[in-house]
Design a protein around this motif. Sequence first.
Motif, PDB file in Angstrom:
ATOM      1  N   THR A  12       0.839  -1.190   0.000  1.00 54.42           N
ATOM      2  CA  THR A  12       0.000   0.000   0.000  1.00 54.42           C
ATOM      3  C   THR A  12       0.880   1.247   0.000  1.00 54.42           C
ATOM      4  O   THR A  12       1.858   1.311   0.754  1.00 54.42           O
ATOM      5  CB  THR A  12      -0.901   0.010   1.256  1.00 54.42           C
ATOM      6  N   PHE A  13       0.556   2.202  -0.859  1.00 57.08           N
ATOM      7  CA  PHE A  13       1.177   3.532  -0.818  1.00 57.08           C
ATOM      8  C   PHE A  13       0.102   4.488  -0.330  1.00 57.08           C
ATOM      9  O   PHE A  13      -0.843   4.783  -1.058  1.00 57.08           O
ATOM     10  CB  PHE A  13       1.668   3.943  -2.202  1.00 57.08           C
ATOM     11  N   SER A  15      -3.167   5.484   0.929  1.00 58.93           N
ATOM     12  CA  SER A  15      -4.435   4.751   0.964  1.00 58.93           C
ATOM     13  C   SER A  15      -4.625   3.900  -0.301  1.00 58.93           C
ATOM     14  O   SER A  15      -5.645   3.248  -0.470  1.00 58.93           O
ATOM     15  CB  SER A  15      -5.606   5.737   1.077  1.00 58.93           C
ATOM     16  N   HIS A  16      -3.616   3.916  -1.177  1.00 54.47           N
ATOM     17  CA  HIS A  16      -3.734   3.195  -2.454  1.00 54.47           C
ATOM     18  C   HIS A  16      -3.104   1.804  -2.337  1.00 54.47           C
ATOM     19  O   HIS A  16      -1.900   1.677  -2.101  1.00 54.47           O
ATOM     20  CB  HIS A  16      -3.048   3.996  -3.557  1.00 54.47           C
ATOM     21  N   GLU A  17      -3.923   0.789  -2.512  1.00 60.36           N
ATOM     22  CA  GLU A  17      -3.432  -0.584  -2.432  1.00 60.36           C
ATOM     23  C   GLU A  17      -2.968  -1.014  -3.833  1.00 60.36           C
ATOM     24  O   GLU A  17      -3.772  -1.210  -4.737  1.00 60.36           O
ATOM     25  CB  GLU A  17      -4.541  -1.515  -1.924  1.00 60.36           C
ATOM     26  N   VAL A  18      -1.667  -1.138  -3.989  1.00 62.66           N
ATOM     27  CA  VAL A  18      -1.082  -1.424  -5.300  1.00 62.66           C
ATOM     28  C   VAL A  18      -1.018  -2.926  -5.550  1.00 62.66           C
ATOM     29  O   VAL A  18      -1.194  -3.381  -6.681  1.00 62.66           O
ATOM     30  CB  VAL A  18       0.337  -0.814  -5.392  1.00 62.66           C
ATOM     31  N   LYS A  42       2.606  -4.813 -11.602  1.00 57.02           N
ATOM     32  CA  LYS A  42       3.661  -5.759 -12.002  1.00 57.02           C
ATOM     33  C   LYS A  42       5.050  -5.314 -11.550  1.00 57.02           C
ATOM     34  O   LYS A  42       5.795  -6.084 -10.936  1.00 57.02           O
ATOM     35  CB  LYS A  42       3.660  -5.943 -13.528  1.00 57.02           C
ATOM     36  N   SER A  43       5.414  -4.070 -11.860  1.00 57.42           N
ATOM     37  CA  SER A  43       6.756  -3.596 -11.509  1.00 57.42           C
ATOM     38  C   SER A  43       6.925  -3.459  -9.998  1.00 57.42           C
ATOM     39  O   SER A  43       7.993  -3.756  -9.448  1.00 57.42           O
ATOM     40  CB  SER A  43       7.051  -2.253 -12.190  1.00 57.42           C
ATOM     41  N   THR A  44       5.865  -3.035  -9.322  1.00 56.69           N
ATOM     42  CA  THR A  44       5.926  -2.939  -7.857  1.00 56.69           C
ATOM     43  C   THR A  44       6.168  -4.314  -7.243  1.00 56.69           C
ATOM     44  O   THR A  44       6.926  -4.451  -6.275  1.00 56.69           O
ATOM     45  CB  THR A  44       4.625  -2.326  -7.290  1.00 56.69           C
ATOM     46  N   LEU A  45       5.545  -5.336  -7.813  1.00 57.76           N
ATOM     47  CA  LEU A  45       5.759  -6.700  -7.323  1.00 57.76           C
ATOM     48  C   LEU A  45       7.233  -7.080  -7.430  1.00 57.76           C
ATOM     49  O   LEU A  45       7.823  -7.589  -6.465  1.00 57.76           O
ATOM     50  CB  LEU A  45       4.890  -7.676  -8.123  1.00 57.76           C
ATOM     51  N   GLU A  53      11.347  -2.130  -2.615  1.00 61.84           N
ATOM     52  CA  GLU A  53      10.162  -1.643  -1.897  1.00 61.84           C
ATOM     53  C   GLU A  53       9.884  -2.627  -0.767  1.00 61.84           C
ATOM     54  O   GLU A  53      10.112  -3.831  -0.925  1.00 61.84           O
ATOM     55  CB  GLU A  53       8.919  -1.596  -2.803  1.00 61.84           C
ATOM     56  N   GLU A  54       9.398  -2.110   0.342  1.00 60.11           N
ATOM     57  CA  GLU A  54       9.071  -2.992   1.461  1.00 60.11           C
ATOM     58  C   GLU A  54       7.596  -3.391   1.390  1.00 60.11           C
ATOM     59  O   GLU A  54       6.722  -2.526   1.377  1.00 60.11           O
ATOM     60  CB  GLU A  54       9.345  -2.281   2.796  1.00 60.11           C
TER      61      GLU A  54
END
Length: 243
Positions: A12-13, A15-18, A42-45, A53-54
């Motif tokens: 989550t960034f 309130s946005h759940e990516v 995809k890229s966040t994963l 990213e944590e």
Amino acid sequence: MSILEIHHLSKTFGSHEVLRDIDFQVNQGDVTTIIGASGSGKSTLLRCINLLEEPTSGRIVFEGKDVDDSDLDEAAYRSKVGMVFQSFNLFNNMSVIENCMIGQIKVLRRDKAAARTKALQYLEHVGMGAYINAKPRQLSGGQKQRVAIARALAMDPAVLLFDEPTSALDPEMVGEVLQVMQQLAESGMTMLVVTHEMRFAEEVSKRVIFMADGRIEEDGTPEEIFRHPKSPKTADFLSRYHG
């Protein structure tokens, strides 16, 4: 045998759940491709898997060990779970060979001679042996990406993550990078690839994951995903690529 396991991963960034409850595993020697529209996570994963990213929640297990372990050496982990970025991320002030040596020397503690030998081996492998003294600014996009792949390979990774490795390239350079990736796949390298190259996903993957709205919408063999999609979202997405 699974080498990398993702368990109920969310990110989550604000309130946005990516990413929402991502759950899958990568088996040794397999090529797994992740497809989906831009903004589907995809890229966040990949960035979560590589610890750039944590994750907000969930677990990542590599070779049977939880990477959330407090005594994890992140640099050593990243050498084993290598990443090739869409924007190359080469050091512009270093030559091609220096780019492929520095991580080996700093992270793996290889001496310069051994690092140079390993770097040369992989630069030859990706067709960049003639450019070892060039600086990145002297190279085309396709050449830069091949250097970035050689740099990742020189770290002796167990898994290679590719984050849309052809999206920043001119169309005529895409093929040369995909060819290198196909050769890696054929050699048995374990690869997790985020891509918009549907033909590569269909022809080279062992498994395809389709993501939509931060979730895994569908997961199966290339035949199942491309020829017999179960989800209307998958079918709709793929209909834009057919022909």
